[in-house]
Design a protein around this motif. Structure first.
Motif, short mmCIF file in Angstrom:
data_model
loop_
_atom_site.label_atom_id
_atom_site.label_comp_id
_atom_site.label_asym_id
_atom_site.label_seq_id
_atom_site.Cartn_x
_atom_site.Cartn_y
_atom_site.Cartn_z
N HIS A 64 -36.86 5.97 53.08
CA HIS A 64 -37.38 5.91 54.45
C HIS A 64 -36.98 7.09 55.31
O HIS A 64 -37.08 7.02 56.54
N CYS A 83 -33.21 -0.80 59.23
CA CYS A 83 -33.00 -2.13 59.82
C CYS A 83 -31.56 -2.32 60.31
O CYS A 83 -31.30 -2.29 61.51
N CYS A 106 -26.48 1.42 55.68
CA CYS A 106 -27.15 0.34 54.94
C CYS A 106 -27.98 0.98 53.84
O CYS A 106 -27.73 2.13 53.47
N ASP A 121 -29.64 -8.31 54.11
CA ASP A 121 -30.81 -7.44 54.20
C ASP A 121 -31.99 -8.25 54.72
O ASP A 121 -32.42 -9.20 54.07
N PRO A 122 -32.54 -7.92 55.90
CA PRO A 122 -33.62 -8.73 56.48
C PRO A 122 -35.02 -8.28 56.07
O PRO A 122 -36.01 -8.91 56.43
N TYR A 123 -35.12 -7.19 55.30
CA TYR A 123 -36.39 -6.47 55.13
C TYR A 123 -37.52 -7.34 54.60
O TYR A 123 -38.64 -7.25 55.08
N TYR A 124 -37.24 -8.17 53.59
CA TYR A 124 -38.31 -8.95 52.98
C TYR A 124 -38.42 -10.37 53.55
O TYR A 124 -39.19 -11.18 53.04
P1 4NP Z 1 -31.90 -1.73 55.69
O1 4NP Z 1 -33.12 -2.64 55.18
O2 4NP Z 1 -31.10 -1.34 54.48
O3 4NP Z 1 -31.17 -2.64 56.60
O4 4NP Z 1 -32.53 -0.54 56.41
C1 4NP Z 1 -33.97 -2.28 54.14
C2 4NP Z 1 -35.00 -1.40 54.37
C3 4NP Z 1 -35.87 -1.10 53.34
C4 4NP Z 1 -35.70 -1.67 52.10
C5 4NP Z 1 -34.66 -2.53 51.86
C6 4NP Z 1 -33.79 -2.84 52.90
N1 4NP Z 1 -36.61 -1.37 51.05
O5 4NP Z 1 -36.47 -1.95 49.94
O6 4NP Z 1 -37.52 -0.54 51.23
#
Ligand code: 4NP
Length: 158
Positions: free
Chosen positions: A46, A13, A8, A124-127
């Motif tokens: 990250h 996430c 991802c 994408d669940p982050y926000y």
């Molecule tokens: P992931 O989610 O790609 O599922 O790990 C995200 C984690 C962080 C961010 C975006 C998506 N970010 O913009 O920091």
């Protein structure tokens, strides 16, 4: 040994969730000796971080432990090392395809279509809110079952 990499953006996430869920399903079928599972992110933000607390909480409620995982970025050697490189959404698929040598492009695909539904992206669940993380788990569980069935068939593992 079948090597599967989930990818991802942040590797905190969606892909660590897929990593743990798929590993759990592999173990449940007594196929742990035949698989190596890992996850990585296309972005570097990250690196070395544990999965997002919200992903950890949602996964734990369903019996999956994400706590030991740490984020890393996709490397050039991943394309030669892994057999299946599965992107969580079209954007990450595009990033992977751009950095992949032509002889390995056949390994790179979207993950969610293995679930058999019409959706192609694990959102994408982050926000977003908690429900986004629960939805990720629903999609990942479904696609993991489909992916494992497909690999078992392709590799004649059962
Ligand atoms: P992931 O989610 O790609 O599922 O790990 C995200 C984690 C962080 C961010 C975006 C998506 N970010 O913009 O920091």
């Amino acid at each position: 040994m079948v090597k599967v990499l989930f990818v991802c953006l942040g590797n905190i996430c969606r892909s660590p969730t897929a990593h743990a869920v798929f590993e759990y399903k592999v173990a449940k079928q007594n196929l742990g000796h035949s698989f190596e599972v890992d996850s990585a992110g296309t972005a570097a933000h990250h690196i070395n971080q544990p999965p997002d607390k919200r992903s950890q909480r949602e996964a734990k409620q369903r019996g999956y432990d994400l706590s030991r995982l740490r984020a890393r970025q996709v490397t050039a050697s991943d394309f030669s090392d892994f057999d299946y490189i599965l992107a969580m959404d079209a954007e990450n698929l595009g990033s992977l395809r751009k950095s992949c040598l032509p002889q390995y492009l056949h390994k790179v695909a979207l993950f969610l279509p293995y679930g058999g539904g019409a959706e192609v992206d694990v959102p994408d669940p982050y926000y977003g809110g908690e429900e986004g993380f629960s939805h990720v788990l629903d999609l990942v569980e479904l696609a993991s079952d489909g992916l494992l069935d497909e690999i078992i068939k392709q590799r004649r593992l059962q």
